[in-house]
Structure formats: C-alpha cells, structure tokens
Design a protein around this motif. Structure first.
Motif, PDB file in Angstrom:
ATOM      1  N   ASN A   1       0.852  -1.187   0.000  1.00 22.59           N
ATOM      2  CA  ASN A   1       0.000   0.000   0.000  1.00 22.59           C
ATOM      3  C   ASN A   1       0.888   1.237   0.000  1.00 22.59           C
ATOM      4  N   GLU A   2       1.397   1.573  -1.170  1.00 24.46           N
ATOM      5  CA  GLU A   2       2.377   2.656  -1.274  1.00 24.46           C
ATOM      6  C   GLU A   2       2.415   3.103  -2.728  1.00 24.46           C
ATOM      7  N   GLU A   3       2.313   4.407  -2.918  1.00 27.78           N
ATOM      8  CA  GLU A   3       2.284   4.926  -4.275  1.00 27.78           C
ATOM      9  C   GLU A   3       3.597   4.648  -5.017  1.00 27.78           C
ATOM     10  N   HIS A   4       4.703   4.802  -4.303  1.00 26.84           N
ATOM     11  CA  HIS A   4       6.011   4.572  -4.930  1.00 26.84           C
ATOM     12  C   HIS A   4       6.494   3.169  -4.588  1.00 26.84           C
ATOM     13  N   SER A   5       5.640   2.201  -4.951  1.00 27.72           N
ATOM     14  CA  SER A   5       5.924   0.819  -4.568  1.00 27.72           C
ATOM     15  C   SER A   5       7.233   0.321  -5.164  1.00 27.72           C
ATOM     16  N   GLU A   6       7.633   0.882  -6.328  1.00 32.64           N
ATOM     17  CA  GLU A   6       8.810   0.358  -7.025  1.00 32.64           C
ATOM     18  C   GLU A   6      10.122   0.679  -6.304  1.00 32.64           C
ATOM     19  N   LYS A   7      10.057   1.484  -5.250  1.00 32.77           N
ATOM     20  CA  LYS A   7      11.298   1.708  -4.490  1.00 32.77           C
ATOM     21  C   LYS A   7      11.596   0.530  -3.556  1.00 32.77           C
ATOM     22  N   PHE A   8      10.643  -0.381  -3.452  1.00 35.08           N
ATOM     23  CA  PHE A   8      10.875  -1.607  -2.698  1.00 35.08           C
ATOM     24  C   PHE A   8      11.032  -2.779  -3.663  1.00 35.08           C
ATOM     25  N   TYR A   9      11.952  -3.658  -3.324  1.00 36.74           N
ATOM     26  CA  TYR A   9      12.177  -4.848  -4.141  1.00 36.74           C
ATOM     27  C   TYR A   9      11.834  -6.087  -3.350  1.00 36.74           C
ATOM     28  N   PHE A  10      11.455  -7.140  -4.057  1.00 39.74           N
ATOM     29  CA  PHE A  10      11.330  -8.423  -3.372  1.00 39.74           C
ATOM     30  C   PHE A  10      12.201  -9.437  -4.086  1.00 39.74           C
ATOM     31  N   GLU A  11      12.670 -10.370  -3.291  1.00 49.30           N
ATOM     32  CA  GLU A  11      13.552 -11.388  -3.828  1.00 49.30           C
ATOM     33  C   GLU A  11      12.943 -12.737  -3.478  1.00 49.30           C
ATOM     34  N   VAL A  12      12.818 -13.588  -4.471  1.00 53.29           N
ATOM     35  CA  VAL A  12      12.366 -14.954  -4.231  1.00 53.29           C
ATOM     36  C   VAL A  12      13.589 -15.845  -4.368  1.00 53.29           C
ATOM     37  N   ASP A  13      13.871 -16.591  -3.331  1.00 55.80           N
ATOM     38  CA  ASP A  13      15.075 -17.419  -3.278  1.00 55.80           C
ATOM     39  C   ASP A  13      14.620 -18.864  -3.022  1.00 55.80           C
ATOM     40  N   ILE A  14      14.647 -19.670  -4.090  1.00 63.38           N
ATOM     41  CA  ILE A  14      14.225 -21.073  -3.975  1.00 63.38           C
ATOM     42  C   ILE A  14      15.482 -21.914  -3.783  1.00 63.38           C
ATOM     43  N   PHE A  15      15.466 -22.765  -2.787  1.00 64.11           N
ATOM     44  CA  PHE A  15      16.695 -23.508  -2.489  1.00 64.11           C
ATOM     45  C   PHE A  15      16.392 -24.962  -2.143  1.00 64.11           C
ATOM     46  N   LEU A  16      17.431 -25.768  -2.244  1.00 63.72           N
ATOM     47  CA  LEU A  16      17.347 -27.167  -1.827  1.00 63.72           C
ATOM     48  C   LEU A  16      18.184 -27.297  -0.561  1.00 63.72           C
ATOM     49  N   PRO A  17      17.543 -27.589   0.579  1.00 65.44           N
ATOM     50  CA  PRO A  17      18.292 -27.627   1.835  1.00 65.44           C
ATOM     51  C   PRO A  17      19.488 -28.591   1.784  1.00 65.44           C
ATOM     52  N   SER A  18      19.344 -29.671   0.996  1.00 66.67           N
ATOM     53  CA  SER A  18      20.418 -30.673   0.974  1.00 66.67           C
ATOM     54  C   SER A  18      21.522 -30.320  -0.030  1.00 66.67           C
ATOM     55  N   LEU A  19      21.276 -29.317  -0.858  1.00 66.22           N
ATOM     56  CA  LEU A  19      22.251 -28.982  -1.898  1.00 66.22           C
ATOM     57  C   LEU A  19      22.339 -27.452  -2.045  1.00 66.22           C
ATOM     58  N   PRO A  20      23.008 -26.818  -1.092  1.00 64.93           N
ATOM     59  CA  PRO A  20      22.991 -25.345  -1.024  1.00 64.93           C
ATOM     60  C   PRO A  20      23.470 -24.644  -2.294  1.00 64.93           C
ATOM     61  N   SER A  21      24.231 -25.343  -3.138  1.00 63.53           N
ATOM     62  CA  SER A  21      24.739 -24.671  -4.337  1.00 63.53           C
ATOM     63  C   SER A  21      23.657 -24.521  -5.404  1.00 63.53           C
TER      64      SER A  21
END
Ligand SMILES: [Zn+2]
Ligand SMILES: [Zn+2]
Ligand SMILES: [Zn+2]
Ligand SMILES: [Zn+2]
Length: 274
Positions: free
Chosen positions: A200-220
């Motif tokens: 809820n913000e007019e200048h929403s694009e000043k915030f970024y989101f990052e989606v980080d999908i990982f495999l706990p058994s294979l961190p690389s």
C-alpha cells in the motif's frame, strides 16, 4: 510564542470548531437529503429551493421533497462551499476531516473502515470482520504462521498436484513501516509458478522483493529472482512482466526429497543497497 506552538494552537482551534453543533449543521446543509451522501458540485435546485446532489438529480425527474420540477439555476455559493468545507470521514470513530477530494483518497486507506479478513479470501477459514486498523493484530493472533515483522519469511510448501486454487500461499510482512502482501500463484494453464508482492504505497517500485528457492540438501543449487514490488491499487498486477515467473518444470527440479518447495521471500528497500 514559537511557531510550533502557534500551529498546534491553530490545530486545536480547528479541531474544536469541527466538533461544534454549528459545524455539524453546516455539514448537514451540504448533505443530500435523498441519498444522505455529501454533495459536491454540481448541486441542483428545485423551484422551491431544495437542493439535490448530482447523482440523485440524474435519476429523478422532480424534487423528492416537494415533488415540484427542478429549476434552471445552480446554487453557486453552496457549490463553492462544498469544494472548501472539511467533511468528516463517515467511518465510525474516525477523526479525519478533509475536503471531498482528499476524503475520497482517505477512504481507501481509512483505518476505521470495516473490512473482512483478507486471509479468508485465500484460505477460506476465517470469519473475522472489523476495522482495517485492527486487522494486523488479528492476523498476528490468529494467522501466526502467515505473518511476520521481519523483512523475510521462509516457507516450506508441500507440492500437491491436486490443488486447484491458484493462490498457493499468501502472507504478510510488516517491515519498513509498511505491510507487504506476498502471493505465490500457480498458473496451471501457463505452466508456471508466479510470485508477486503488493504494498500500500504509491512509490511501490522503491521496494524490491527477492524470491530465493533452495534445496536444503544442496545449497549450491538455487533459483533467485529480484523484482520491484507493485502498488496495491494497480489492478493489472497479475499481468505484469515484472513479477517472478518460473516454468513449472524448474519448480519440480527444486522439490526436496519430501516434495516440499523451500523458498524465502525477502523485501528490500532500494536505499539500503550497497
Ligand atoms: Zn443524493
Ligand atoms: Zn423541492
Ligand atoms: Zn476515516
Ligand atoms: Zn482472519
């Protein structure tokens, strides 16, 4: 007298004025007696001088009070008052007074407006109804697993091919003095998984989101995407090219041995970047 104290003094006088019966009767004069809404220009008169708001006038062929026809003249003074007067917000308990155009903007965010729990729209299991300003407290007490006051959240989502609801996950992050709505949506037809974040913000694009999908058994092995947040009022947010889209076969390759998808969603303030 310092300027700070004189301005707070003026505010006090104003707020006292706004609460007088005298002021209330002025507001009454500017309220349509047919639909009970505040009148804004254009305002119409009947031949007896009764006033009607524009939308009611459009729907009527005579005055609702005296049943006589409408006059050809418009009440210029009333119209100009309607443009200047500070009207009280109609949500019970709200202290806000503003001109009509500002009040319309306020209404969308008013913390006193009555809403239903938004979690119910996604998970369909909550009947809560109350003031917008109290909703977060409700979420923190009833939907604990779906809200956090940290700028990130880590989710373990069990893959289930039988799920038909497009929204797989919805959660709230309360950070940077804002509330971020995170959606994980399975676009079955398009064969892709999507993440988007609304704020809820007019200048929403000043915030970024990052989606980080990982495999706990294979961190690389991980998939990381970074995209700008979207404004809550952007009706086309689902169509945006600036969401995170991942082909579903790539998602399958990231399921752990128990068929869970592990991911973290992080919110970032652009200004905090190195
Ligand atoms: Zn009306
Ligand atoms: Zn009349
Ligand atoms: Zn309000
Ligand atoms: Zn709820």
């Amino acid at each position: 007298m310092s300027s700070a104290s004189s301005s707070s003094g003026r505010k006090l006088v104003l707020s006292t004025l706004l609460e007088t019966d005298h002021y209330e009767s002025l507001i009454k004069e500017l309220t349509c007696t047919k639909c009970n809404r505040y009148m804004k220009s254009p305002i119409y008169l009947c031949v007896e001088g009764h006033s009607t708001c524009g939308p009611c006038y459009e729907k009527s062929y005579q005055c609702h009070i005296c049943k006589k026809e409408f006059a050809q003249i418009r009440p210029k003074v009333l119209e100009s008052l309607a443009n200047k007067v500070l009207f009280p917000c109609t949500n019970e308990g709200c202290p806000k007074h503003a001109t009509l155009s500002l009040l319309e903007k306020h209404a969308v965010h008013c913390q006193y407006r009555i809403i239903n729990c938004f979690m119910a729209r996604v998970y369909g299991e909550c009947k809560w109804e109350g003031r917008a300003g109290e909703w977060m407290d409700h979420c923190f007490s009833i939907h604990k697993q779906r809200v956090t006051e940290l700028p990130f959240i880590t989710i373990k989502d069990k893959w289930d091919a039988k799920r038909t609801e497009p929204v797989l996950n919805y959660f709230l992050l309360k950070c940077y003095e804002k509330i971020f709505n995170v959606y994980q949506i399975y676009d079955r037809k398009g064969g892709r998984m999507m993440w988007t974040v609304l704020v809820n913000e007019e200048h929403s694009e000043k915030f970024y989101f990052e989606v980080d999908i990982f495999l706990p058994s294979l961190p690389s092995k991980r998939i990381v995407y970074r995209r700008p947040c979207k404004c809550e009022r952007d009706a086309d947010f689902l169509e945006h090219t600036q969401n995170v889209y991942i082909p579903v076969e790539n998602i399958f390759s990231m399921l752990d041995e128990n068929e869970y998808l592990n991911f973290t969603v992080r919110i970032d303030d652009e200004h905090k970047e190195k």
